[in-house]
Every structure is written in C-alpha cells, then in structure tokens.
Write an enzyme that holds these catalytic residues in place. Structure first.
Site, PDB file in Angstrom:
ATOM      1  N   GLU A   1      -1.631 -16.463 -10.564  1.00 26.14           N
ATOM      2  CA  GLU A   1      -0.723 -15.513 -11.009  1.00 26.14           C
ATOM      3  C   GLU A   1       0.807 -15.973 -10.941  1.00 26.14           C
ATOM      4  O   GLU A   1       1.580 -16.124 -11.983  1.00 26.14           O
ATOM      5  CB  GLU A   1      -0.965 -13.916 -10.906  1.00 26.14           C
TER       6      GLU A   1
ATOM      7  N   ASN B   1     -12.640  -0.201  -5.048  1.00 21.28           N
ATOM      8  CA  ASN B   1     -12.369  -0.666  -6.474  1.00 21.28           C
ATOM      9  C   ASN B   1     -13.799  -1.230  -6.829  1.00 21.28           C
ATOM     10  O   ASN B   1     -14.115  -2.331  -6.731  1.00 21.28           O
ATOM     11  CB  ASN B   1     -11.109  -1.525  -6.710  1.00 21.28           C
TER      12      ASN B   1
ATOM     13  N   TYR C   1       0.943  -1.263   0.083  1.00 18.02           N
ATOM     14  CA  TYR C   1       0.018   0.023   0.014  1.00 18.02           C
ATOM     15  C   TYR C   1       0.940   1.302  -0.006  1.00 18.02           C
ATOM     16  O   TYR C   1       0.705   2.269  -0.760  1.00 18.02           O
ATOM     17  CB  TYR C   1      -0.870  -0.029   1.085  1.00 18.02           C
TER      18      TYR C   1
ATOM     19  N   CYS D   1      -6.622  -4.806  -7.802  1.00 20.70           N
ATOM     20  CA  CYS D   1      -6.251  -4.656  -6.008  1.00 20.70           C
ATOM     21  C   CYS D   1      -5.820  -5.697  -5.503  1.00 20.70           C
ATOM     22  O   CYS D   1      -5.168  -5.629  -4.321  1.00 20.70           O
ATOM     23  CB  CYS D   1      -7.430  -4.042  -5.551  1.00 20.70           C
ATOM     24  N   HIS D   2      -5.988  -6.987  -5.970  1.00 20.12           N
ATOM     25  CA  HIS D   2      -5.475  -8.081  -5.089  1.00 20.12           C
ATOM     26  C   HIS D   2      -4.014  -8.353  -5.166  1.00 20.12           C
ATOM     27  O   HIS D   2      -3.608  -8.981  -4.347  1.00 20.12           O
ATOM     28  CB  HIS D   2      -5.942  -9.355  -5.792  1.00 20.12           C
TER      29      HIS D   2
END
Length: 155
Positions: free
Chosen positions: A151, A116, A93, A124-125
């Site tokens: 990912e 979001n 963040y 945002c993950h």
C-alpha cells in the site's frame, strides 16, 4: 445459511473467501474454511476475487463489496472504523479505540482485530502499536508488513 467458499492464490499466500447465499462476503481467512461452508464459486465470490486481483496489482485502493462479518456490536464498530483508515495509512489501536468512543479500549480493539473474519478487505493490517511497531496479525507479522509495503508503495 449455506456459505460457499473458494481458495484464492495471492502474493501473501493461499486465502479462503466465503460468501453467504445472499451475496455477502462473510470471510476472508488465511486458509481456514468456515464451518459448514461448501466449495463452489458464486457471483459474489467472483467479484471479490476480481477486486482482490486489482488490489494486489496496485489498481484498487478501496473494496466495493457487500460485507457481512459476524461479531459483537463492539467488534462491528471496530471493523467499520478500520474501513475508514485510508489506503497507505495506519492508525494505532488507541486511535481506533478513541474513534469508536472507547478511548481506554485499545486492548479490546486488538482483540476485535484478532477476530476480524474478513482480513485484507477489512484492513486490520493498517492498525499498529502506538510506538509505530507492527503487532499481531492473523496472517503473521511478515504478511502484515508486506501488505503495508504494498500500500505504501502505491499510495
């Protein structure tokens, strides 16, 4: 402006994708239908659905969709920055706050993430705590973990 939405079955649960009448994706939520939206498929929603299929199959690392998230200018800046975090990578963040020119605004970045409206596509993950901990996610921490694992396994 009238929005259309469709339900999308994904490996992380049922999602709702919405688009406006100009072909922009406006929402991707964990089951919440945008106020006033009507169910029905549009070309924009069909394209989003195909790209999400490719993403969850590990064949797409970047989305190529016209987006129109609704938010404040600060939120818009944060959401633009989130899209710069590469697939398979994370940022804290604080790093996102510094990147948008507000180095002391890590908590505000967290609130922008919370608001979001286009989850997964605006990733945002990929934002985690400065200590590497998974923190807050609209779909729940287990979903955030699963998206990051998806990912990382393919990056």
């Amino acid at each position: 402006m009238l929005k259309h939405f469709l339900y999308y079955s994904s490996p992380i649960g049922r999602l709702v994708i919405a688009a406006d009448g100009e072909g922009y994706i406006t929402d991707l939520t964990f089951g919440r239908v945008p106020h006033g939206a009507v169910e029905g498929e549009t070309e924009a929603l069909a394209v989003a659905e195909r790209q999400l299929d490719e993403y969850f199959a590990g064949k797409r690392m970047e989305f190529e969709l016209p987006l129109r998230p609704s938010g404040t200018s600060f939120q818009q800046n944060v959401w633009c920055e989130l899209q710069r975090i590469p697939y398979g990578r994370t940022a804290s963040y604080g790093q996102v706050a510094a990147a948008v020119g507000k180095p002391r605004a890590a908590r505000a970045v967290g609130m922008a993430n919370n608001r979001n409206p286009i989850a997964v596509i605006i990733p945002c993950h990929r934002v985690i705590g400065s200590n590497g901990a998974l923190t807050g996610y609209a779909g729940g921490l287990e979903v955030k973990k699963r998206l990051l694992e998806l990912e990382n396994a393919r990056a």
